[in-house]
Write a protein that holds these residues in place. Structure first.
Motif, PDB file in Angstrom:
ATOM      1  N   GLY A 237      46.915  52.541  50.010  1.00 46.34           N
ATOM      2  CA  GLY A 237      47.314  53.428  48.572  1.00 46.34           C
ATOM      3  C   GLY A 237      45.933  52.487  47.797  1.00 46.34           C
ATOM      4  N   ALA A 238      45.731  53.905  46.793  1.00 48.20           N
ATOM      5  CA  ALA A 238      44.923  53.596  45.438  1.00 48.20           C
ATOM      6  C   ALA A 238      45.242  54.621  44.559  1.00 48.20           C
ATOM      7  N   ASP A 239      44.009  54.247  42.833  1.00 48.23           N
ATOM      8  CA  ASP A 239      44.490  55.315  42.024  1.00 48.23           C
ATOM      9  C   ASP A 239      43.301  55.995  42.223  1.00 48.23           C
ATOM     10  N   THR A 240      42.342  56.373  43.267  1.00 53.86           N
ATOM     11  CA  THR A 240      41.823  57.632  43.534  1.00 53.86           C
ATOM     12  C   THR A 240      42.104  58.084  44.564  1.00 53.86           C
ATOM     13  N   PRO A 241      41.579  59.102  45.728  1.00 55.29           N
ATOM     14  CA  PRO A 241      42.136  59.824  46.904  1.00 55.29           C
ATOM     15  C   PRO A 241      41.066  58.916  47.851  1.00 55.29           C
ATOM     16  N   GLN A 242      41.838  57.306  47.101  1.00 57.48           N
ATOM     17  CA  GLN A 242      41.351  56.445  48.777  1.00 57.48           C
ATOM     18  C   GLN A 242      39.056  56.209  48.698  1.00 57.48           C
ATOM     19  N   ASP A 243      38.162  57.078  49.306  1.00 56.55           N
ATOM     20  CA  ASP A 243      37.017  57.577  49.619  1.00 56.55           C
ATOM     21  C   ASP A 243      36.386  57.200  48.502  1.00 56.55           C
ATOM     22  N   VAL A 244      35.261  56.065  48.550  1.00 65.38           N
ATOM     23  CA  VAL A 244      34.206  55.987  47.321  1.00 65.38           C
ATOM     24  C   VAL A 244      33.546  57.024  47.366  1.00 65.38           C
ATOM     25  N   GLN A 245      33.567  57.651  46.652  1.00 62.44           N
ATOM     26  CA  GLN A 245      31.967  58.864  46.525  1.00 62.44           C
ATOM     27  C   GLN A 245      31.207  59.591  45.978  1.00 62.44           C
ATOM     28  N   PRO A 246      30.039  59.656  46.057  1.00 65.18           N
ATOM     29  CA  PRO A 246      29.723  59.966  47.683  1.00 65.18           C
ATOM     30  C   PRO A 246      30.229  58.396  48.410  1.00 65.18           C
ATOM     31  N   SER A 247      30.550  59.223  49.599  1.00 64.90           N
ATOM     32  CA  SER A 247      30.829  57.538  50.295  1.00 64.90           C
ATOM     33  C   SER A 247      29.156  56.652  51.465  1.00 64.90           C
ATOM     34  N   GLY A 248      27.860  57.874  50.906  1.00 59.78           N
ATOM     35  CA  GLY A 248      27.001  56.988  51.313  1.00 59.78           C
ATOM     36  C   GLY A 248      25.928  57.348  52.796  1.00 59.78           C
ATOM     37  N   PHE A 249      26.813  58.334  53.293  1.00 56.33           N
ATOM     38  CA  PHE A 249      27.310  58.748  54.965  1.00 56.33           C
ATOM     39  C   PHE A 249      26.696  59.929  54.784  1.00 56.33           C
ATOM     40  N   GLU A 250      25.522  60.374  55.376  1.00 51.94           N
ATOM     41  CA  GLU A 250      25.442  61.460  55.605  1.00 51.94           C
ATOM     42  C   GLU A 250      26.310  62.694  56.342  1.00 51.94           C
ATOM     43  N   GLY A 260      40.324  56.576  58.890  1.00 50.70           N
ATOM     44  CA  GLY A 260      41.593  55.826  58.845  1.00 50.70           C
ATOM     45  C   GLY A 260      42.947  56.501  59.992  1.00 50.70           C
ATOM     46  N   LEU A 261      42.910  57.830  59.417  1.00 53.64           N
ATOM     47  CA  LEU A 261      43.702  58.990  59.630  1.00 53.64           C
ATOM     48  C   LEU A 261      44.060  58.913  61.597  1.00 53.64           C
ATOM     49  N   VAL A 262      42.436  59.433  61.747  1.00 51.41           N
ATOM     50  CA  VAL A 262      42.737  59.972  63.360  1.00 51.41           C
ATOM     51  C   VAL A 262      42.219  58.581  64.116  1.00 51.41           C
ATOM     52  N   ALA A 263      41.725  57.433  64.265  1.00 49.11           N
ATOM     53  CA  ALA A 263      41.179  56.335  64.839  1.00 49.11           C
ATOM     54  C   ALA A 263      42.400  55.935  64.794  1.00 49.11           C
ATOM     55  N   MET A 264      42.592  55.159  63.666  1.00 48.49           N
ATOM     56  CA  MET A 264      43.346  54.492  63.395  1.00 48.49           C
ATOM     57  C   MET A 264      44.929  54.411  63.316  1.00 48.49           C
ATOM     58  N   GLY A 265      45.520  55.655  63.132  1.00 49.95           N
ATOM     59  CA  GLY A 265      46.739  56.410  62.550  1.00 49.95           C
ATOM     60  C   GLY A 265      47.259  55.447  61.212  1.00 49.95           C
ATOM     61  N   LEU A 266      46.087  54.889  60.417  1.00 51.78           N
ATOM     62  CA  LEU A 266      46.106  54.185  59.297  1.00 51.78           C
ATOM     63  C   LEU A 266      46.941  55.615  58.267  1.00 51.78           C
ATOM     64  N   TRP A 267      47.936  55.735  57.265  1.00 48.03           N
ATOM     65  CA  TRP A 267      49.076  56.232  56.563  1.00 48.03           C
ATOM     66  C   TRP A 267      47.927  55.922  55.276  1.00 48.03           C
ATOM     67  N   MET A 268      48.193  56.482  54.054  1.00 45.04           N
ATOM     68  CA  MET A 268      47.733  56.606  52.977  1.00 45.04           C
ATOM     69  C   MET A 268      48.426  57.163  51.813  1.00 45.04           C
ATOM     70  N   VAL A 269      48.456  56.430  50.760  1.00 45.34           N
ATOM     71  CA  VAL A 269      49.190  57.210  48.906  1.00 45.34           C
ATOM     72  C   VAL A 269      47.836  57.356  48.113  1.00 45.34           C
ATOM     73  N   ASP A 270      47.586  58.891  48.458  1.00 48.43           N
ATOM     74  CA  ASP A 270      46.534  58.682  47.337  1.00 48.43           C
ATOM     75  C   ASP A 270      47.297  58.880  46.119  1.00 48.43           C
ATOM     76  N   ASN A 271      46.075  59.308  44.927  1.00 49.72           N
ATOM     77  CA  ASN A 271      46.293  59.195  43.320  1.00 49.72           C
ATOM     78  C   ASN A 271      48.021  58.575  43.107  1.00 49.72           C
ATOM     79  N   CYS A 272      47.355  57.447  43.514  1.00 44.40           N
ATOM     80  CA  CYS A 272      48.704  56.429  42.327  1.00 44.40           C
ATOM     81  C   CYS A 272      48.591  56.079  41.081  1.00 44.40           C
ATOM     82  N   ASP A 273      49.148  55.544  39.872  1.00 43.47           N
ATOM     83  CA  ASP A 273      49.503  55.566  39.084  1.00 43.47           C
ATOM     84  C   ASP A 273      49.220  54.323  39.086  1.00 43.47           C
ATOM     85  N   LEU A 274      48.806  53.464  39.581  1.00 37.48           N
ATOM     86  CA  LEU A 274      49.100  51.816  38.882  1.00 37.48           C
ATOM     87  C   LEU A 274      48.730  50.649  38.179  1.00 37.48           C
ATOM     88  N   GLU A 275      48.624  51.889  37.221  1.00 40.75           N
ATOM     89  CA  GLU A 275      48.337  50.717  35.705  1.00 40.75           C
ATOM     90  C   GLU A 275      49.814  49.822  35.102  1.00 40.75           C
TER      91      GLU A 275
END
Length: 312
Positions: A237-250, A260-275
């Motif tokens: 999870g992250a307090d942003t939608p996970q990926d740094v943007q720009p990603s640095g990869f064209e 994460g989702l396609v290859a690893m099947g890694l579930w994720m929680v976007d946009n947490c408020d972690l304060e």
């Protein structure tokens, strides 16, 4: 070492969990959450204090045009559909709502299931994107694969605190060295089955200045993906939608989501408020906790709005 684009593209093979838990597996990294992991997570509750890690879902003034928040129509007492006996009862009243929302995006706290992202027309465990139908949703790796909820040990890694800044600036990535420095300073170590919550400090910025606009944000750099697989992390999870943007990869716009989702099947929680979570962790001197994430059982959907609860 920072991953190159060739490295990231190779992650689709080198980090793949396809077949790891069988050809019919839809849970992906949630398989790391065993009964023993859940029991151990319960032992992380040492103070009995619980905090929400979600943002409140606002109701917009312009309900017709909103696409990211939660349009609401309120049904007031005396609706024609109520039985006659209710109309005769002058002391009794009610209110109810009809809600509609687009939870994917940069505002609502939500869970992504593996069917959310395709790569070359394929989903997690080698299933075709054609298994997703506009009328019925996804027949593979939908959010209902997590029907029994996600209950595990959570670990908050406070990268803004590590870097001694109020928040990371948009476009700043988080790397494995940051994760390990956070572990060292906080006296905690990520282990198999854990959920890792990443604090960039954006939640503080959002509380002070409102949601950011545009598509530039701090977050996980793709170089963290091998680290997450090596540690057998079940959920991020992250307090942003996970990926740094720009990603640095064209050629890979959102590598953490894609690999994460396609290859690893890694579930994720976007946009947490972690304060509140970070404040509580610092106050108690405890950076691990029991984390409970219960998605709504929306049939065939690629995710769900959630309210993750951290209990210390």
């Amino acid at each position: 070492m920072t991953a190159t684009q060739d490295d990231v593209l190779a992650y689709f093979d080198s980090l793949s969990n396809w077949g790891r838990w069988g050809d019919h597996d839809e849970l992906g990294t949630l398989n790391h959450i065993t009964d023993e992991v859940r029991v151990a997570a319960a032992r992380a509750v040492r103070h009995g204090r619980s905090v929400s890690c979600a943002w409140e879902v606002a109701v917009p003034e312009d309900m017709e045009r909103s696409t990211t928040t939660c349009p609401r129509a309120v049904d007031m007492p005396g609706a024609a559909t109520m039985p006659p006996a209710f109309h005769a009862d002058r002391r009794w009243g009610f209110s109810s709502e009809r809600l509609g929302l687009t939870f994917h995006g940069n505002n609502i706290t939500h869970l992504d299931s593996p069917c959310h992202i395709f790569w070359d027309g394929t989903m997690y465990n080698g299933r075709s994107h054609s298994m997703v139908d506009a009328a019925t949703g996804s027949a593979w790796a939908a959010v209902t694969a997590a029907v029994n909820g996600i209950i595990t040990r959570g670990v908050l890694l406070d990268i803004a605190k590590v870097r001694d800044v109020p928040w990371l600036e948009p476009g700043q990535g988080v790397f494995p060295d940051d994760l390990e420095e956070a572990e060292r300073r906080q006296g905690v170590r990520v282990r198999s089955g854990d959920a890792v919550l990443l604090r960039t400090g954006y939640g503080r910025a959002r509380h002070e200045s409102g949601p950011a606009t545009g598509f530039t944000q701090a977050g996980w750099h793709a170089s963290c993906l091998p680290w997450l697989r090596e540690r057998q992390v079940a959920l991020i999870g992250a307090d942003t939608p996970q990926d740094v943007q720009p990603s640095g990869f064209e050629d890979v716009l959102m590598p953490v989501h894609a690999v994460g989702l396609v290859a690893m099947g890694l579930w994720m929680v976007d946009n947490c408020d972690l304060e509140a979570c970070a404040t509580t962790a610092a106050e108690l001197g405890q950076w691990d906790f029991q984390l409970a994430v219960a998605p709504v059982r929306f049939a065939g959907t690629s995710g769900s709005p959630v309210n993750p609860i951290a209990t210390f």
